[in-house]
Design a protein around this motif. Structure first.
Motif, PDB file in Angstrom:
ATOM      1  N   LYS A  36      58.676  13.886  81.770  1.00 48.69           N
ATOM      2  CA  LYS A  36      59.777  13.400  82.619  1.00 48.69           C
ATOM      3  C   LYS A  36      59.347  13.231  84.078  1.00 48.69           C
ATOM      4  O   LYS A  36      60.131  12.787  84.909  1.00 48.69           O
ATOM      5  CB  LYS A  36      60.952  14.383  82.560  1.00 48.69           C
ATOM      6  N   TYR A  37      58.136  13.660  84.388  1.00 48.77           N
ATOM      7  CA  TYR A  37      57.688  13.656  85.784  1.00 48.77           C
ATOM      8  C   TYR A  37      56.363  12.901  85.898  1.00 48.77           C
ATOM      9  O   TYR A  37      55.606  12.807  84.919  1.00 48.77           O
ATOM     10  CB  TYR A  37      57.509  15.099  86.283  1.00 48.77           C
ATOM     11  N   PRO A  38      56.066  12.370  87.099  1.00 49.93           N
ATOM     12  CA  PRO A  38      54.776  11.688  87.284  1.00 49.93           C
ATOM     13  C   PRO A  38      53.628  12.636  86.946  1.00 49.93           C
ATOM     14  O   PRO A  38      53.740  13.854  87.146  1.00 49.93           O
ATOM     15  CB  PRO A  38      54.774  11.329  88.774  1.00 49.93           C
ATOM     16  N   ALA A  39      52.542  12.067  86.448  1.00 49.89           N
ATOM     17  CA  ALA A  39      51.414  12.883  85.985  1.00 49.89           C
ATOM     18  C   ALA A  39      50.865  13.799  87.079  1.00 49.89           C
ATOM     19  O   ALA A  39      50.359  14.886  86.785  1.00 49.89           O
ATOM     20  CB  ALA A  39      50.322  11.976  85.439  1.00 49.89           C
ATOM     21  N   ASP A  40      50.961  13.354  88.335  1.00 48.51           N
ATOM     22  CA  ASP A  40      50.439  14.194  89.424  1.00 48.51           C
ATOM     23  C   ASP A  40      51.533  15.076  90.041  1.00 48.51           C
ATOM     24  O   ASP A  40      51.360  15.634  91.111  1.00 48.51           O
ATOM     25  CB  ASP A  40      49.780  13.322  90.505  1.00 48.51           C
ATOM     26  N   ARG A  41      52.674  15.181  89.363  1.00 46.58           N
ATOM     27  CA  ARG A  41      53.783  16.005  89.879  1.00 46.58           C
ATOM     28  C   ARG A  41      54.307  16.926  88.788  1.00 46.58           C
ATOM     29  O   ARG A  41      55.506  17.167  88.711  1.00 46.58           O
ATOM     30  CB  ARG A  41      54.940  15.109  90.358  1.00 46.58           C
ATOM     31  N   THR A  42      53.425  17.430  87.959  1.00 44.35           N
ATOM     32  CA  THR A  42      53.886  18.257  86.833  1.00 44.35           C
ATOM     33  C   THR A  42      54.542  19.551  87.308  1.00 44.35           C
ATOM     34  O   THR A  42      55.329  20.156  86.588  1.00 44.35           O
ATOM     35  CB  THR A  42      52.719  18.591  85.886  1.00 44.35           C
ATOM     36  N   ARG A  43      54.224  19.950  88.527  1.00 45.31           N
ATOM     37  CA  ARG A  43      54.865  21.153  89.078  1.00 45.31           C
ATOM     38  C   ARG A  43      56.385  21.013  89.090  1.00 45.31           C
ATOM     39  O   ARG A  43      57.118  22.001  89.047  1.00 45.31           O
ATOM     40  CB  ARG A  43      54.320  21.381  90.496  1.00 45.31           C
ATOM     41  N   SER A  44      56.856  19.776  89.155  1.00 42.49           N
ATOM     42  CA  SER A  44      58.307  19.525  89.165  1.00 42.49           C
ATOM     43  C   SER A  44      58.978  20.006  87.889  1.00 42.49           C
ATOM     44  O   SER A  44      60.201  20.157  87.840  1.00 42.49           O
ATOM     45  CB  SER A  44      58.580  18.029  89.349  1.00 42.49           C
ATOM     46  N   ALA A  45      58.183  20.225  86.840  1.00 44.56           N
ATOM     47  CA  ALA A  45      58.759  20.676  85.559  1.00 44.56           C
ATOM     48  C   ALA A  45      58.978  22.191  85.537  1.00 44.56           C
ATOM     49  O   ALA A  45      59.439  22.739  84.532  1.00 44.56           O
ATOM     50  CB  ALA A  45      57.840  20.257  84.408  1.00 44.56           C
ATOM     51  N   LEU A  46      58.666  22.857  86.635  1.00 46.75           N
ATOM     52  CA  LEU A  46      58.757  24.328  86.641  1.00 46.75           C
ATOM     53  C   LEU A  46      60.132  24.850  86.231  1.00 46.75           C
ATOM     54  O   LEU A  46      60.229  25.789  85.436  1.00 46.75           O
ATOM     55  CB  LEU A  46      58.422  24.848  88.042  1.00 46.75           C
ATOM     56  N   ILE A  47      61.187  24.248  86.769  1.00 50.09           N
ATOM     57  CA  ILE A  47      62.535  24.775  86.475  1.00 50.09           C
ATOM     58  C   ILE A  47      62.863  24.658  84.980  1.00 50.09           C
ATOM     59  O   ILE A  47      63.203  25.671  84.349  1.00 50.09           O
ATOM     60  CB  ILE A  47      63.605  24.069  87.334  1.00 50.09           C
ATOM     61  N   PRO A  48      62.771  23.464  84.374  1.00 48.90           N
ATOM     62  CA  PRO A  48      63.061  23.417  82.927  1.00 48.90           C
ATOM     63  C   PRO A  48      62.128  24.302  82.114  1.00 48.90           C
ATOM     64  O   PRO A  48      62.545  24.896  81.102  1.00 48.90           O
ATOM     65  CB  PRO A  48      62.907  21.934  82.564  1.00 48.90           C
ATOM     66  N   LEU A  49      60.887  24.428  82.542  1.00 48.84           N
ATOM     67  CA  LEU A  49      59.957  25.270  81.782  1.00 48.84           C
ATOM     68  C   LEU A  49      60.319  26.757  81.926  1.00 48.84           C
ATOM     69  O   LEU A  49      60.191  27.527  80.978  1.00 48.84           O
ATOM     70  CB  LEU A  49      58.518  25.017  82.232  1.00 48.84           C
TER      71      LEU A  49
END
Ligand code: FES
Length: 176
Positions: A36-49
């Motif tokens: 769901k996030y740009p490949a260089d912004r995977t940190r943005s997935a922290l909350i759902p993870l």
């Protein structure tokens, strides 16, 4: 004796190097969040993870944090700083029914102290504690954004509003 569940995020967290393991299905679910996030912004997935970690492990523990740091190629402190910022993430094991009572202004002036006393005396615990049988944890939290229907609390993922002692009794009776 009830077990203490710290309500302060400055409480010391014991560090361990253990890394959690998850089933292939859960890892796949985590990978799906990354898309769901740009490949260089995977940190943005922290909350759902972090929500996945909490659902799978019951709380945000060391081993889960270590897994996420490795999964997202982050420092463990990057994961901790996000996890500890939001009260929706439990930094200690909580009971099967997690009651979060709003203690902010609107709720406070509309009767939160009486509601809190009523709930805690019924359960035989203080805010921040878990009942001996592990069924209930009561946590005091800041505004949950439902000020117009104060006093209110969150039980699991559901909101209960315009609370009275009578409505609280019914809600608690409905908790298996
Ligand atoms: S003050 Fe309680 S929900 Fe906002």
């Amino acid at each position: 004796m009830a077990t203490a569940t710290p309500t302060s995020f400055t409480d010391k967290v014991e560090y361990s190097p253990e890394i959690a393991e998850f089933s292939p299905a859960v890892v796949e679910e985590m990978r799906s969040h990354l898309t769901k996030y740009p490949a260089d912004r995977t940190r943005s997935a922290l909350i759902p993870l972090l929500f996945v970690i909490q659902r799978e492990r019951g709380w945000i523990d060391n081993a889960g944090v270590n897994f996420l740091a490795k999964f997202l190629d982050l420092e463990v402190t990057d994961v901790w700083e996000t996890a500890t910022f939001y009260t929706m993430f439990n930094m200690r094991q909580v009971g099967r029914h997690h009651i979060q009572i709003c203690k902010t202004l609107s709720c406070r002036i509309m009767g939160e102290p009486e509601i809190t006393d009523h709930i805690c005396s019924k359960l035989g615990i203080h805010p921040g504690e878990t009942t001996e049988d592990g069924r209930f944890t009561v946590t005091m939290v800041e505004c949950l954004g439902s000020c117009g229907t104060a006093p209110m609390m969150q039980l699991g993922f559901d909101y209960y509003e315009n609370l009275t002692k009578e409505s609280v009794d019914k809600i608690l009776e409905g908790c298996k």
